[in-house]
Design an enzyme around this catalytic site. Structure first.
Site, PDB file in Angstrom:
ATOM      1  N   HIS A  38      89.357   0.579  66.517  1.00  0.00           N
ATOM      2  CA  HIS A  38      89.720  -0.841  66.501  1.00  0.00           C
ATOM      3  C   HIS A  38      88.479  -1.729  66.583  1.00  0.00           C
ATOM      4  CE1 HIS A  38      92.092  -4.474  67.405  1.00  0.00           C
ATOM      5  NE2 HIS A  38      91.113  -4.756  68.256  1.00  0.00           N
ATOM      6  N   GLU A  39      87.562  -1.393  67.483  1.00  0.00           N
ATOM      7  CA  GLU A  39      86.343  -2.198  67.604  1.00  0.00           C
ATOM      8  C   GLU A  39      85.496  -2.100  66.342  1.00  0.00           C
ATOM      9  OE1 GLU A  39      86.355  -4.311  69.814  1.00  0.00           O
ATOM     10  OE2 GLU A  39      87.950  -3.418  71.017  1.00  0.00           O
ATOM     11  N   HIS A  98      86.563  -4.586  63.823  1.00  0.00           N
ATOM     12  CA  HIS A  98      85.925  -5.909  63.941  1.00  0.00           C
ATOM     13  C   HIS A  98      84.549  -5.919  63.272  1.00  0.00           C
ATOM     14  CE1 HIS A  98      89.012  -7.703  66.328  1.00  0.00           C
ATOM     15  NE2 HIS A  98      88.863  -6.883  67.342  1.00  0.00           N
TER      16      HIS A  98
END
Length: 228
Positions: free
Chosen positions: A101-102, A105
């Site tokens: 998920h990070e 980004h």
């Protein structure tokens, strides 16, 4: 003149408060559950993050450990994915999902994702708004409605930041799942668990935005009552 923190309009935000408490419970529950489920790839969160970044040509983005629990984030200022210790070293489904998920980004940043850029542009005024809105609104009871209105405007900016955060977070999770599947990090039977971790985390952002929206309604009702 009622002291607005104890105003009867507080009841407006109670449903959102209940959702926020539920969201925190869900994210903790999902994280704790899938932190105990080892990923079939047997790679740490740090290794998974590095694999995703490298496969997308983001060799300049660093992966670092950061203290705390669920303190994971991507810092666009110095191009760094920071993972909490449990996820940096962990080989669980939860660690894989959060690390991916990070990295989602980081991919948004590299591809100039519009909502991420918009959120970055809002950050300075939203940061001021989150700190100054309520003190200004309270001061308006004593020094005039213009200060109350300024507090409302600053709070609206903070709310807008939260609203724009929603597509940013959902998109990062979508990218995370796509990357984990395409790189063979997850097996089919593991996708459901990873999605549960990501969806639980997303619910906290939804709850936060809803609470702020209802709080804005409450402030407007109080402001209108002072004007009458």
């Amino acid at each position: 003149m009622p002291f607005f923190f104890w105003d009867p309009t507080m009841i407006i935000v109670l449903p959102a408060l209940a959702l926020a408490i539920y969201a925190q419970f869900k994210v903790r529950s999902a994280y704790n559950k899938y932190s105990e489920v080892e990923s079939s790839s047997y790679r740490t969160g740090a290794e998974i993050a590095r694999a995703i970044l490298d496969s997308n040509g983001l060799y300049d983005v660093r992966v670092e450990e950061t203290p705390g629990t669920l303190t994971d984030h991507y810092d666009p200022r110095d191009k760094t994915v920071r993972l909490s210790s449990g996820n940096y070293y962990g080989r669980s489904l939860a660690a894989a999902a959060i690390a991916a998920h990070e990295c989602g980004h980081a991919l948004q940043d590299a591809q100039d994702y519009s909502f991420l850029r918009f959120r970055h542009s809002l950050f300075p005024v939203a940061n001021i708004g989150s700190m100054a809105a309520f003190p200004l609104f309270l001061a308006g009871f004593f020094f005039g409605p213009k200060l109350m209105l300024l507090g409302i405007l600053l709070f609206t900016a903070a709310l807008l930041f939260q609203v724009v955060t929603l597509p940013v977070e959902f998109n990062a999770s979508s990218r995370a799942m796509s990357q984990m599947v395409s790189l063979g990090i997850l097996r089919n039977v593991e996708e459901r668990g990873a999605r549960k971790v990501l969806n639980a985390a997303a619910l906290t952002y939804v709850a936060g935005a809803l609470m702020s929206a209802l709080e804005l309604v409450r402030l407007l009702l109080i402001f209108n009552s002072q004007e009458e």
